[in-house]
Scaffold this motif. Sequence first.
Motif, PDB file in Angstrom:
ATOM      1  N   LEU A 142      26.611   3.623  46.807  1.00 52.67           N
ATOM      2  CA  LEU A 142      25.509   3.063  46.022  1.00 52.67           C
ATOM      3  C   LEU A 142      25.326   1.568  46.240  1.00 52.67           C
ATOM      4  O   LEU A 142      24.876   0.848  45.359  1.00 52.67           O
ATOM      5  CB  LEU A 142      25.683   3.384  44.529  1.00 52.67           C
ATOM      6  CG  LEU A 142      25.419   4.848  44.157  1.00 52.67           C
ATOM      7  CD1 LEU A 142      25.712   5.092  42.686  1.00 52.67           C
ATOM      8  CD2 LEU A 142      23.986   5.254  44.498  1.00 52.67           C
ATOM      9  N   GLN A 143      25.674   1.101  47.434  1.00 54.57           N
ATOM     10  CA  GLN A 143      25.350  -0.254  47.847  1.00 54.57           C
ATOM     11  C   GLN A 143      24.273  -0.185  48.930  1.00 54.57           C
ATOM     12  O   GLN A 143      24.063   0.857  49.543  1.00 54.57           O
ATOM     13  CB  GLN A 143      26.590  -0.990  48.339  1.00 54.57           C
ATOM     14  CG  GLN A 143      27.693  -1.099  47.286  1.00 54.57           C
ATOM     15  CD  GLN A 143      27.220  -1.686  45.966  1.00 54.57           C
ATOM     16  OE1 GLN A 143      26.511  -2.673  45.923  1.00 54.57           O
ATOM     17  NE2 GLN A 143      27.626  -1.049  44.855  1.00 54.57           N
ATOM     18  N   MET A 144      23.600  -1.294  49.162  1.00 57.17           N
ATOM     19  CA  MET A 144      22.432  -1.299  50.037  1.00 57.17           C
ATOM     20  C   MET A 144      22.809  -1.561  51.496  1.00 57.17           C
ATOM     21  O   MET A 144      23.223  -2.669  51.840  1.00 57.17           O
ATOM     22  CB  MET A 144      21.440  -2.361  49.576  1.00 57.17           C
ATOM     23  CG  MET A 144      20.886  -2.148  48.179  1.00 57.17           C
ATOM     24  SD  MET A 144      19.585  -3.353  47.766  1.00 57.17           S
ATOM     25  CE  MET A 144      20.536  -4.886  47.770  1.00 57.17           C
ATOM     26  N   ALA A 145      22.654  -0.536  52.325  1.00 56.19           N
ATOM     27  CA  ALA A 145      22.802  -0.717  53.765  1.00 56.19           C
ATOM     28  C   ALA A 145      21.458  -1.215  54.289  1.00 56.19           C
ATOM     29  O   ALA A 145      20.544  -0.429  54.551  1.00 56.19           O
ATOM     30  CB  ALA A 145      23.207   0.587  54.443  1.00 56.19           C
ATOM     31  N   VAL A 146      21.326  -2.539  54.390  1.00 59.64           N
ATOM     32  CA  VAL A 146      20.052  -3.131  54.790  1.00 59.64           C
ATOM     33  C   VAL A 146      19.880  -3.145  56.301  1.00 59.64           C
ATOM     34  O   VAL A 146      18.769  -3.335  56.811  1.00 59.64           O
ATOM     35  CB  VAL A 146      19.913  -4.563  54.234  1.00 59.64           C
ATOM     36  CG1 VAL A 146      19.886  -4.549  52.713  1.00 59.64           C
ATOM     37  CG2 VAL A 146      21.048  -5.453  54.737  1.00 59.64           C
ATOM     38  N   ALA A 147      20.965  -2.936  57.012  1.00 63.31           N
ATOM     39  CA  ALA A 147      20.904  -2.884  58.478  1.00 63.31           C
ATOM     40  C   ALA A 147      21.859  -1.809  58.963  1.00 63.31           C
ATOM     41  O   ALA A 147      22.842  -1.488  58.295  1.00 63.31           O
ATOM     42  CB  ALA A 147      21.291  -4.236  59.083  1.00 63.31           C
ATOM     43  N   GLU A 148      21.546  -1.246  60.109  1.00 62.77           N
ATOM     44  CA  GLU A 148      22.486  -0.319  60.722  1.00 62.77           C
ATOM     45  C   GLU A 148      22.393  -0.422  62.235  1.00 62.77           C
ATOM     46  O   GLU A 148      21.365  -0.808  62.795  1.00 62.77           O
ATOM     47  CB  GLU A 148      22.251   1.119  60.253  1.00 62.77           C
ATOM     48  CG  GLU A 148      20.979   1.763  60.688  1.00 62.77           C
ATOM     49  CD  GLU A 148      20.871   3.226  60.257  1.00 62.77           C
ATOM     50  OE1 GLU A 148      21.558   3.641  59.311  1.00 62.77           O
ATOM     51  OE2 GLU A 148      20.088   3.963  60.876  1.00 62.77           O
ATOM     52  N   ARG A 149      23.502  -0.109  62.854  1.00 60.39           N
ATOM     53  CA  ARG A 149      23.565  -0.196  64.307  1.00 60.39           C
ATOM     54  C   ARG A 149      22.695   0.867  64.959  1.00 60.39           C
ATOM     55  O   ARG A 149      22.533   1.965  64.432  1.00 60.39           O
ATOM     56  CB  ARG A 149      25.004  -0.009  64.794  1.00 60.39           C
ATOM     57  CG  ARG A 149      25.927  -1.164  64.493  1.00 60.39           C
ATOM     58  CD  ARG A 149      27.360  -0.773  64.805  1.00 60.39           C
ATOM     59  NE  ARG A 149      28.279  -1.884  64.576  1.00 60.39           N
ATOM     60  CZ  ARG A 149      28.795  -2.625  65.555  1.00 60.39           C
ATOM     61  NH1 ARG A 149      28.478  -2.366  66.794  1.00 60.39           N
ATOM     62  NH2 ARG A 149      29.624  -3.605  65.283  1.00 60.39           N
ATOM     63  N   GLY A 162      22.005  -5.369  40.577  1.00 59.19           N
ATOM     64  CA  GLY A 162      23.404  -5.675  40.848  1.00 59.19           C
ATOM     65  C   GLY A 162      23.959  -5.051  42.113  1.00 59.19           C
ATOM     66  O   GLY A 162      25.184  -5.070  42.322  1.00 59.19           O
ATOM     67  N   MET A 163      23.102  -4.509  42.965  1.00 61.36           N
ATOM     68  CA  MET A 163      23.563  -3.910  44.219  1.00 61.36           C
ATOM     69  C   MET A 163      23.798  -4.992  45.256  1.00 61.36           C
ATOM     70  O   MET A 163      23.081  -5.990  45.301  1.00 61.36           O
ATOM     71  CB  MET A 163      22.535  -2.906  44.746  1.00 61.36           C
ATOM     72  CG  MET A 163      22.280  -1.741  43.817  1.00 61.36           C
ATOM     73  SD  MET A 163      20.927  -0.693  44.442  1.00 61.36           S
ATOM     74  CE  MET A 163      20.813   0.541  43.138  1.00 61.36           C
ATOM     75  N   THR A 164      24.793  -4.778  46.108  1.00 62.03           N
ATOM     76  CA  THR A 164      25.075  -5.712  47.189  1.00 62.03           C
ATOM     77  C   THR A 164      24.565  -5.157  48.507  1.00 62.03           C
ATOM     78  O   THR A 164      24.389  -3.949  48.682  1.00 62.03           O
ATOM     79  CB  THR A 164      26.583  -5.987  47.299  1.00 62.03           C
ATOM     80  OG1 THR A 164      27.263  -4.748  47.540  1.00 62.03           O
ATOM     81  CG2 THR A 164      27.124  -6.601  46.021  1.00 62.03           C
ATOM     82  N   ALA A 165      24.334  -6.053  49.461  1.00 67.04           N
ATOM     83  CA  ALA A 165      23.792  -5.674  50.768  1.00 67.04           C
ATOM     84  C   ALA A 165      24.872  -5.770  51.835  1.00 67.04           C
ATOM     85  O   ALA A 165      25.747  -6.634  51.784  1.00 67.04           O
ATOM     86  CB  ALA A 165      22.615  -6.573  51.133  1.00 67.04           C
ATOM     87  N   TYR A 166      24.811  -4.884  52.818  1.00 65.27           N
ATOM     88  CA  TYR A 166      25.759  -4.914  53.934  1.00 65.27           C
ATOM     89  C   TYR A 166      25.134  -4.259  55.159  1.00 65.27           C
ATOM     90  O   TYR A 166      24.069  -3.646  55.091  1.00 65.27           O
ATOM     91  CB  TYR A 166      27.065  -4.202  53.550  1.00 65.27           C
ATOM     92  CG  TYR A 166      26.985  -2.683  53.508  1.00 65.27           C
ATOM     93  CD1 TYR A 166      27.474  -1.910  54.566  1.00 65.27           C
ATOM     94  CD2 TYR A 166      26.420  -2.024  52.427  1.00 65.27           C
ATOM     95  CE1 TYR A 166      27.406  -0.526  54.532  1.00 65.27           C
ATOM     96  CE2 TYR A 166      26.355  -0.645  52.381  1.00 65.27           C
ATOM     97  CZ  TYR A 166      26.845   0.107  53.436  1.00 65.27           C
ATOM     98  OH  TYR A 166      26.770   1.480  53.400  1.00 65.27           O
ATOM     99  N   GLY A 167      25.796  -4.396  56.292  1.00 65.90           N
ATOM    100  CA  GLY A 167      25.374  -3.757  57.525  1.00 65.90           C
ATOM    101  C   GLY A 167      26.207  -2.528  57.796  1.00 65.90           C
ATOM    102  O   GLY A 167      27.437  -2.578  57.722  1.00 65.90           O
ATOM    103  N   SER A 168      25.565  -1.416  58.111  1.00 63.84           N
ATOM    104  CA  SER A 168      26.259  -0.141  58.298  1.00 63.84           C
ATOM    105  C   SER A 168      26.552   0.123  59.772  1.00 63.84           C
ATOM    106  O   SER A 168      25.659  -0.017  60.621  1.00 63.84           O
ATOM    107  CB  SER A 168      25.400   1.001  57.736  1.00 63.84           C
ATOM    108  OG  SER A 168      25.947   2.257  58.073  1.00 63.84           O
ATOM    109  N   PRO A 169      27.782   0.544  60.087  1.00 63.90           N
ATOM    110  CA  PRO A 169      28.103   0.878  61.476  1.00 63.90           C
ATOM    111  C   PRO A 169      27.590   2.251  61.900  1.00 63.90           C
ATOM    112  O   PRO A 169      27.573   2.566  63.079  1.00 63.90           O
ATOM    113  CB  PRO A 169      29.640   0.855  61.496  1.00 63.90           C
ATOM    114  CG  PRO A 169      30.023   1.250  60.107  1.00 63.90           C
ATOM    115  CD  PRO A 169      28.972   0.650  59.207  1.00 63.90           C
TER     116      PRO A 169
END
Length: 359
Positions: free
Chosen positions: A161-168, A294-301
Amino acid sequence: MEQLFHKAVALLQQLIRIPSFSKEEEGTAQYLQQYLESEGIVTERSGNNIIAWSKNFNSAKPTLLLNSHHDTVKPAAGYTFDPFDPRIVDGRLYGLGSNDAGAALVSLAQAFVHLHKEAIGCNLVLAATAEEEISGSGGIVSVLPALGTIDCAIVGEPTLLQMAVAERGLMVVDAAAYGVAGHAARREGANAIDKALRDIAWLHGHRFEKDSDLLGPVTAQVTVIETPNKQHNMVPDLCRFTVDIRLNEQYTHEEILQELRQHMQSELQPRSMRLRSSIIKADHPLVRAGRQLGMTAYGSPTLSDKALMPFPALKLGPGDSARSHTADEYVYLEEIRKGIAAYIDLIRAYAGRDSRHQV
C-alpha cells in the motif's frame, strides 16, 4: 466497510479455486463478470478481460482507470498444500494468486462497487485483465482502445500500500556467438562458447553510466546459455545465451541495445522493445492525493501492466511483492481490509473529496 471486506475475501477465495494461468483465464473472467453483474454493474467482456464504467459517466470529467489482473503463474514446486484450495490460517489467506494480484483485484473491485454510482469528481473504469504475467497481447493492450480517453490509472499490484511511482522496464535479448566446429581432441575449430564467454565477461563488468534516483542503475544478467551440441567431443560452432535487462527511465531500449552492440561480438536480437520504464511525476494529482493520505513513493524493480499504458499510472495495492510467485503464497486478511479503504480514500482524494474511511 465490513460488508465490502467480507465480499472481497469471499470473491478472492472463489477466484483462487479457479485455475487461471496466463491465456487460460476463461473461468475467472466468467466468474468476475457474473459477480459484478450481481452487484448491479453493467460489464463488457473482451477475450478474458472484463470492463465496467461508472454509472454517471461524464465526458467533461477526468477518467481514472482501476486495473488489476486475474491471471497467475504456474504454482511453484514447493507448495505444501493444494494451491487452488483457499485456506485461512492465523489471519492469512493462502492460495495461488492470493497476493499477486488477487488481493489488489478484489480490493479495487469493491472500491468500484462502492463508488461507481456516486457523483464524484471523476469517472471510473474498472478493467480486470488477462495475460499480465506474460505481458501478452490479449491483456491490457487489447482493451485500451475500448476504454476511451484515460487520464490516469491505479494499477493494482502488491506494494504494501505504498506508491510505486516508477518501475523498471524490461528488454530480453537473445545473443548468438558463432565459431567453427571441430574435433575436441585435436583442438580444431573456433569454440563458440569461448566467444560467448568474452561477451558475458564484458557484460558482467560493465556499468551503464546513467543512474536513476528512484530505480538505480540499469542491470543486465545472463540467465540462459546453451549450445546445440549433444556430444562431448565436438567443438561447438554456435553458443546462444539470453540477457535479461532491467532499464531505468534514463534510457530507451534503443540506447541500451546500441551500447551492447558497440562492445559485444555476438549477434544480438531483442525479443521486444515495448516494455518500457515508466514514471508518474511527483506533482501529478494522483500522487499528491496519495501523499495527503500518508503514502510514500518509491521505485519498483518489478514490471507490471503499467509499462504498457500510454498515460500516467500509479502502481499500488495490498500484499507484498516479495511473496509473489512463491510456494504457499498468501496475503494477510487485514491487508485486504486496508486495501479497500486505501483505494476508496485515494479515489476520493483524487476526485477532490475529503472523505476518509477509518481502518
